[in-house]
Scaffold this active site. Structure first.
Site, mmCIF file in Angstrom:
data_model
loop_
_atom_site.group_PDB
_atom_site.id
_atom_site.type_symbol
_atom_site.label_atom_id
_atom_site.label_comp_id
_atom_site.label_asym_id
_atom_site.label_seq_id
_atom_site.Cartn_x
_atom_site.Cartn_y
_atom_site.Cartn_z
ATOM 1 N N MET A 34 0.849 -1.198 0.000
ATOM 2 C CA MET A 34 0.000 0.000 0.000
ATOM 3 C C MET A 34 0.883 1.245 0.000
ATOM 4 O O MET A 34 0.426 2.341 0.369
ATOM 5 C CB MET A 34 -0.940 -0.013 1.207
ATOM 6 C CG MET A 34 -1.890 -1.201 1.148
ATOM 7 S SD MET A 34 -3.417 -0.944 2.045
ATOM 8 C CE MET A 34 -2.794 -0.745 3.683
ATOM 9 N N GLY A 35 2.132 1.089 -0.410
ATOM 10 C CA GLY A 35 3.015 2.252 -0.525
ATOM 11 C C GLY A 35 3.543 2.728 0.811
ATOM 12 O O GLY A 35 3.528 1.988 1.793
ATOM 13 N N HIS B 239 9.097 1.261 3.125
ATOM 14 C CA HIS B 239 10.203 1.300 4.071
ATOM 15 C C HIS B 239 11.070 0.072 3.815
ATOM 16 O O HIS B 239 10.784 -0.716 2.905
ATOM 17 C CB HIS B 239 9.681 1.359 5.514
ATOM 18 C CG HIS B 239 8.648 0.302 5.825
ATOM 19 N ND1 HIS B 239 8.946 -1.049 5.860
ATOM 20 C CD2 HIS B 239 7.323 0.393 6.084
ATOM 21 C CE1 HIS B 239 7.859 -1.734 6.149
ATOM 22 N NE2 HIS B 239 6.848 -0.878 6.274
ATOM 23 N N HIS C 234 9.440 -3.383 3.286
ATOM 24 C CA HIS C 234 8.939 -3.638 1.927
ATOM 25 C C HIS C 234 10.112 -3.949 0.990
ATOM 26 O O HIS C 234 10.035 -4.869 0.167
ATOM 27 C CB HIS C 234 8.233 -2.394 1.365
ATOM 28 C CG HIS C 234 6.990 -1.982 2.085
ATOM 29 N ND1 HIS C 234 6.885 -0.793 2.763
ATOM 30 C CD2 HIS C 234 5.781 -2.594 2.216
ATOM 31 C CE1 HIS C 234 5.666 -0.677 3.265
ATOM 32 N NE2 HIS C 234 4.984 -1.753 2.969
ATOM 33 N N GLN D 255 -10.403 -2.566 2.376
ATOM 34 C CA GLN D 255 -9.884 -3.270 3.551
ATOM 35 C C GLN D 255 -9.801 -2.375 4.790
ATOM 36 O O GLN D 255 -9.325 -2.814 5.836
ATOM 37 C CB GLN D 255 -8.539 -3.923 3.250
ATOM 38 C CG GLN D 255 -7.362 -2.987 3.149
ATOM 39 C CD GLN D 255 -6.114 -3.726 2.705
ATOM 40 O OE1 GLN D 255 -6.035 -4.223 1.592
ATOM 41 N NE2 GLN D 255 -5.142 -3.832 3.593
ATOM 42 N N GLY E 27 4.853 -10.222 4.104
ATOM 43 C CA GLY E 27 5.562 -10.112 5.376
ATOM 44 C C GLY E 27 4.846 -10.831 6.515
ATOM 45 O O GLY E 27 3.632 -10.715 6.662
ATOM 46 N N ASP F 261 2.453 -9.235 9.211
ATOM 47 C CA ASP F 261 1.001 -9.394 9.138
ATOM 48 C C ASP F 261 0.717 -10.904 9.114
ATOM 49 O O ASP F 261 0.347 -11.467 8.084
ATOM 50 C CB ASP F 261 0.467 -8.690 7.895
ATOM 51 C CG ASP F 261 0.750 -7.203 7.933
ATOM 52 O OD1 ASP F 261 0.026 -6.491 8.615
ATOM 53 O OD2 ASP F 261 1.747 -6.763 7.317
ATOM 54 N N SER G 220 6.773 -0.156 9.878
ATOM 55 C CA SER G 220 5.402 -0.083 9.374
ATOM 56 C C SER G 220 5.181 1.306 8.790
ATOM 57 O O SER G 220 5.726 2.294 9.309
ATOM 58 C CB SER G 220 4.428 -0.312 10.539
ATOM 59 O OG SER G 220 3.138 0.140 10.183
ATOM 60 N N ARG H 203 2.641 2.935 9.118
ATOM 61 C CA ARG H 203 1.916 3.703 10.141
ATOM 62 C C ARG H 203 2.857 4.358 11.151
ATOM 63 O O ARG H 203 2.453 5.293 11.836
ATOM 64 C CB ARG H 203 0.922 2.804 10.885
ATOM 65 C CG ARG H 203 -0.284 2.441 10.039
ATOM 66 C CD ARG H 203 -1.350 1.759 10.887
ATOM 67 N NE ARG H 203 -2.625 1.693 10.188
ATOM 68 C CZ ARG H 203 -2.949 0.754 9.311
ATOM 69 N NH1 ARG H 203 -2.095 -0.213 9.019
ATOM 70 N NH2 ARG H 203 -4.128 0.781 8.709
HETATM 71 P P1 AMP Z 1 1.583 -2.874 3.496
HETATM 72 O O1 AMP Z 1 2.095 -1.845 2.540
HETATM 73 O O2 AMP Z 1 1.654 -2.462 4.916
HETATM 74 O O3 AMP Z 1 0.268 -3.449 3.080
HETATM 75 O O4 AMP Z 1 2.613 -4.084 3.404
HETATM 76 C C1 AMP Z 1 2.936 -4.689 2.192
HETATM 77 C C2 AMP Z 1 3.704 -5.956 2.478
HETATM 78 O O5 AMP Z 1 4.892 -5.646 3.198
HETATM 79 C C3 AMP Z 1 2.890 -6.937 3.335
HETATM 80 O O6 AMP Z 1 3.132 -8.258 2.872
HETATM 81 C C4 AMP Z 1 3.483 -6.711 4.698
HETATM 82 O O7 AMP Z 1 3.366 -7.826 5.555
HETATM 83 C C5 AMP Z 1 4.934 -6.448 4.362
HETATM 84 N N1 AMP Z 1 5.590 -5.727 5.453
HETATM 85 C C6 AMP Z 1 5.126 -4.618 6.095
HETATM 86 N N2 AMP Z 1 5.957 -4.277 7.090
HETATM 87 C C7 AMP Z 1 6.966 -5.191 7.087
HETATM 88 C C8 AMP Z 1 8.133 -5.386 7.885
HETATM 89 N N3 AMP Z 1 8.427 -4.587 8.906
HETATM 90 N N4 AMP Z 1 8.947 -6.428 7.586
HETATM 91 C C9 AMP Z 1 8.655 -7.253 6.566
HETATM 92 N N5 AMP Z 1 7.567 -7.123 5.775
HETATM 93 C C10 AMP Z 1 6.734 -6.118 6.033
#
Ligand code: AMP
Length: 282
Positions: free
Chosen positions: A30-31, A34, A37, A61, A149, A152, A189, A191
């Site tokens: 979702m951009g 960090h 990702h 979601q 990741g 989650d 994260s 967030r």
């Molecule tokens: P998101 O952008 O938060 O939806 O995350 C996209 C992907 O990156 C998902 O598969 C997350 O589980 C993974 N992800 C987010 N934070 C981390 C992290 N700290 N370490 C590894 N993977 C992550």
């Protein structure tokens, strides 16, 4: 890096790649990227001929509209990071591209307990939304490997179930990847960008707490230990949705541990108004 905004154009391009025998790795995001990702992207780059990253803040979601409205967006910086990191393809669709028929919940995926427990309970509809967007993205990209990741943890289980439900499990391999953390243990994260200085200083206590529980865990009843740490987090100023010790494959709470069952500690806590989740396998 090639940027695609239209699903059909991306689909045709990837079909060409597959015809030439190239393997495709996919990292949906979702951009507000960090290093967590980027670790997934690097793994995909190492294991596939072609890596596709998607950035799409999926409205379906978000059970809380305020959370959606506040979700951090940094597309220019994300593009720069992916470009520098050597990513091959970025898919950056509009909401209309993903939901041509509008934002309606069209599907009801059979997730069973996975959507009744923990994140499922506290974020009603969240995992249906995750499945809705992942279903679309997976049909489109048809990756050989899907990188997600373990930060989650429950989402990884949901997507594994989705692969079974859609019959894609035979051709798409889900690759769960370890959680990347800041030096003080806070799980990276998107967030975290919303944390004030005070909240940022407080947030690492979540992971320390998980580590301490793991080190104190002994076979037998677990209730007292868990209750002690719930209270500890509350005293530190967190508002807890849950802190639970659960079976790593069913996510059911484990009240008496036999010393052998594989467990995972799951936590969701508000640090000021930012909801953070983390977990630790035990
Ligand atoms: P998101 O952008 O938060 O939806 O995350 C996209 C992907 O990156 C998902 O598969 C997350 O589980 C993974 N992800 C987010 N934070 C981390 C992290 N700290 N370490 C590894 N993977 C992550």
């Amino acid at each position: 890096m090639i940027i695609f905004q239209e699903a059909e154009v991306l689909k045709n391009y990837l079909e060409g790649k597959r015809r030439h025998g190239q393997t495709v790795g996919f990292v949906p995001t979702m951009g507000a990227l960090h290093e967590g990702h980027l670790a997934l992207v690097n793994r995909s780059l190492a294991e596939n001929d072609c890596t596709v990253v998607s950035i799409f803040v999926n409205p379906t979601q978000f059970n809380d509209p305020a959370d959606f409205a506040k979700y951090p967006i940094s597309t220019d910086r994300d593009i720069e990071l992916l470009e520098t990191g050597g990513c091959d393809i970025l898919f950056l669709p509009s909401v209309a591209e993903i939901y041509p028929e509008g934002l309606v919940a069209t599907s009801n995926y059979g997730l069973g307990d996975l959507e009744k427990l923990w994140e499922g309970f506290y974020r009603p509809g969240h995992f249906q939304g995750v499945c809705q967007v992942m279903d679309q993205l997976l049909q489109l990209v048809l990756p050989d490997h899907l990188y997600m990741g373990l930060k989650d943890y429950q989402q990884c289980m949901v997507v594994k179930r989705l692969l079974q439900l859609t019959g894609l499990g035979d051709r798409v391999e889900l690759v769960p990847c370890p959680t990347l953390r800041e030096a003080d243990g806070l799980a990276m994260s998107s967030r975290n960008r919303r944390l004030t200085a005070t909240a940022r200083a407080m947030a690492p206590a979540i992971y320390s707490c998980l580590q301490e529980i793991k080190s104190e865990l002994k076979p037998g009843p677990t209730h007292e230990l868990m209750e002690q740490y719930r209270q500890r987090l509350v005293v530190k100023g967190f508002r807890l949705d849950y802190l639970a010790l659960v079976d790593a494959s069913t996510l059911k709470e484990v009240e008496i541990w036999n010393g052998e069952q594989l467990l995972v500690l799951l936590v969701a806590a508000f640090c000021e108004d930012v909801r953070l989740i983390d977990n630790l396998l035990c």
